[in-house]
Design a protein around this motif. Structure first.
Motif, PDB file in Angstrom:
ATOM      1  N   ALA A 231       4.396  18.122   0.623  1.00 15.19           N
ATOM      2  CA  ALA A 231       4.102  19.507   0.243  1.00 15.19           C
ATOM      3  C   ALA A 231       2.676  19.637  -0.278  1.00 15.19           C
ATOM      4  O   ALA A 231       1.940  20.567   0.087  1.00 15.19           O
ATOM      5  CB  ALA A 231       5.104  19.979  -0.815  1.00 15.19           C
TER       6      ALA A 231
ATOM      7  N   HIS B 279      -0.421  21.720   1.463  1.00 21.04           N
ATOM      8  CA  HIS B 279      -1.126  22.739   0.685  1.00 21.04           C
ATOM      9  C   HIS B 279      -2.637  22.513   0.712  1.00 21.04           C
ATOM     10  O   HIS B 279      -3.417  23.468   0.844  1.00 21.04           O
ATOM     11  CB  HIS B 279      -0.605  22.735  -0.752  1.00 21.04           C
ATOM     12  CG  HIS B 279      -1.332  23.668  -1.665  1.00 21.04           C
ATOM     13  ND1 HIS B 279      -1.330  25.034  -1.497  1.00 21.04           N
ATOM     14  CD2 HIS B 279      -2.105  23.417  -2.767  1.00 21.04           C
ATOM     15  CE1 HIS B 279      -2.065  25.600  -2.458  1.00 21.04           C
ATOM     16  NE2 HIS B 279      -2.530  24.639  -3.238  1.00 21.04           N
TER      17      HIS B 279
ATOM     18  N   VAL C  98       9.439  23.679   0.047  1.00 19.40           N
ATOM     19  CA  VAL C  98      10.116  22.422  -0.269  1.00 19.40           C
ATOM     20  C   VAL C  98      11.358  22.746  -1.095  1.00 19.40           C
ATOM     21  O   VAL C  98      11.293  23.504  -2.069  1.00 19.40           O
ATOM     22  CB  VAL C  98       9.174  21.435  -1.005  1.00 19.40           C
ATOM     23  CG1 VAL C  98       8.592  22.040  -2.269  1.00 19.40           C
ATOM     24  CG2 VAL C  98       9.887  20.131  -1.311  1.00 19.40           C
TER      25      VAL C  98
ATOM     26  N   LEU D 285       1.141  23.885  -6.516  1.00 22.93           N
ATOM     27  CA  LEU D 285       1.796  24.535  -5.379  1.00 22.93           C
ATOM     28  C   LEU D 285       2.070  26.008  -5.692  1.00 22.93           C
ATOM     29  O   LEU D 285       2.515  26.338  -6.792  1.00 22.93           O
ATOM     30  CB  LEU D 285       3.109  23.831  -5.041  1.00 22.93           C
ATOM     31  CG  LEU D 285       3.023  22.380  -4.565  1.00 22.93           C
ATOM     32  CD1 LEU D 285       4.428  21.840  -4.291  1.00 22.93           C
ATOM     33  CD2 LEU D 285       2.156  22.244  -3.320  1.00 22.93           C
TER      34      LEU D 285
ATOM     35  N   ARG E  72       6.294  28.474  -2.492  1.00 15.24           N
ATOM     36  CA  ARG E  72       6.488  27.242  -1.719  1.00 15.24           C
ATOM     37  C   ARG E  72       7.528  26.316  -2.342  1.00 15.24           C
ATOM     38  O   ARG E  72       7.783  25.232  -1.813  1.00 15.24           O
ATOM     39  CB  ARG E  72       5.152  26.480  -1.608  1.00 15.24           C
ATOM     40  CG  ARG E  72       4.031  27.263  -0.957  1.00 15.24           C
ATOM     41  CD  ARG E  72       4.343  27.546   0.480  1.00 15.24           C
ATOM     42  NE  ARG E  72       3.293  28.303   1.140  1.00 15.24           N
ATOM     43  CZ  ARG E  72       3.491  29.343   1.934  1.00 15.24           C
ATOM     44  NH1 ARG E  72       4.735  29.766   2.147  1.00 15.24           N
ATOM     45  NH2 ARG E  72       2.500  29.971   2.503  1.00 15.24           N
TER      46      ARG E  72
END
Length: 415
Positions: free
Chosen positions: A31, A35, A45, A116, A120
């Motif tokens: 992830a 990103h 995720v 993040l 997400r």
């Protein structure tokens, strides 16, 4: 307190570009890599737990990660020791110069939550089923996806063989400074016949000085069965601390049982967990060091490889990504065959209480050789050097182990 659960809309008309199932080390790093390196990728995720990474500590040598890949770990609150590390055996004590790093899951979670985007991340969200077109959640909601990556935990298999690394660690906050300046990666001067609910095994203590007063002490065994007597191991940690003159308060604890893979039918093992059109990553996909069970360097490599591929080929299908990860897993399996052979030597050629001799023999070798071993990049001269000299095990037993298929990994649920 944990962060508020982040739940993006669970039903969308436009599918996500990527859904990652499992927010452990592998899933979290994928992830993060997406990103940073594939900013146009619309990913999410999904993690069943309350935070990324569960409750673990991951450690690695600085040289385990290739220099160009180290930037992925930028920004994490990592414990680091640039002055090397110590090892202790009944007949050997050394300081080796390689820098060492360690990351606690709390810091892993904090960094991912800070970097993040909120949309997400889905915590405390359980996936019930995965397929090439998306993920069905336990509550029946559907998340459509062009690509799905399965990063759920390792699943043991009768198709694989080997043993187990059983460990329990506690973080002690000492009443006075403990005096350590370097990690002790293996202190195998401890009793090798100590009872621990698992029969005889190779035992060592692993020690990390996290601050002038905080020290992490882990009692570890290379054992034939995935069993743990946590009470006994906690007692062993307390006993070790007492011998060092350390007193104080236990502020954290973790325990685990990891596979030490010595062989088997890798294709059959993958087939047991593979889902058509779904990519496999992490330990579930076979990405670990067969002998040390280290996973972080391979998780970094995989995360960057996946992110760079998706950035370069945004129209890549889920089946193509699954095939890409499968090819990487097969290459990793072939590249680590030597370490699986050494695992067979450890579990089958050495008597349990004599396994310490195998490791003592290894740690007497040249420091750069040890570095390359942990990184999974041993050269052919390294491999020959490890196997030459006075053998630490009986030659007939070594020959039998060399050609053995190994002991099947027990499917019993660890205690």
């Amino acid at each position: 307190m944990v962060d508020s659960v982040r739940n993006p809309e669970k039903s969308t008309t436009a599918p996500h570009d990527v859904v990652i199932v499992g927010g452990g080390l592998a899933g979290g790093l994928i992830a993060l890599a997406l990103h940073r390196h594939a900013p146009d990728c619309r990913f999410v995720v999904i993690e069943a737990g309350r935070r990324f990474g569960g409750h673990h500590r991951w450690s690695w040598f600085e040289t385990d990660i290739r220099p160009k890949a180290r930037s992925l770990m930028d920004g994490f609150d990592v414990n680091g020791w640039d002055e090397g590390y110590d090892i202790n055996f009944p007949g050997l004590g050394r300081t080796l110069p390689t820098a060492y790093r360690s990351l606690a899951s709390a810091e892993f979670h904090a960094k991912l939550m800070a970097e993040l985007p909120a949309e997400r991340v889905m915590l405390e969200t359980r996936a019930a089923a995965l397929d090439a077109g998306g993920v069905t959640l336990a509550d029946g909601a559907r998340i459509a996806a062009r690509r799905v990556i399965d990063c759920r935990p390792f699943k043991s298999s009768q198709a694989l063989s080997g043993g187990w690394q059983v460990f329990l660690g506690q973080q002690l906050r000492c009443d006075t400074p403990h005096g350590l300046t370097r990690p002790v990666i293996m202190d195998a001067s401890v009793d090798q016949l100590a009872p621990h609910g698992n029969g005889a095994a190779y035992r060592f203590v692993y020690v990390l000085p996290l601050s002038p007063t905080d020290v992490f002490i882990e009692d570890t065994y290379y054992a034939d069965q995935p069993k743990m007597d946590a009470g006994v191991l906690r007692g062993r940690v307390a006993e070790y601390a007492h011998r060092q003159g350390w007193t104080g308060e236990i502020v954290d604890s973790e325990a685990g049982i990891l596979p030490v893979i010595s062989g088997g039918d890798f294709d059959a093992a993958l087939a047991e967990v593979a889902i058509p059109g779904v990519a496999l990553a992490g330990a579930r996909g076979g990405f670990s060091h067969p002998l040390t069970s280290y996973t972080l360097p391979f998780a970094v490599d995989n995360a960057l490889a996946i992110a760079h591929l998706i950035a370069k080929a945004p129209d890549l299908s889920g089946s193509e990504l699954a095939a890409f990860c499968h090819r990487r897993a097969k290459r990793h399996w072939r590249a680590t065959a030597y370490y699986r052979m050494l695992s067979r030597m450890l579990f089958e050629a050495a008597e349990p209480d004599k396994r310490v001799v195998v490791f003592e023999h290894f740690y007497a070798l040249q420091g750069k050789l040890v570095e390359r071993f942990y990184a999974g990049r041993s050269t052919w001269p390294d491999r020959l050097r490890i196997l030459t000299g006075k053998p630490p095990v009986a030659i007939p037993r070594a020959i039998r182990a060399l050609f053995s298929s190994g002991k099947p990994l027990n499917m019993e649920t660890p205690a």
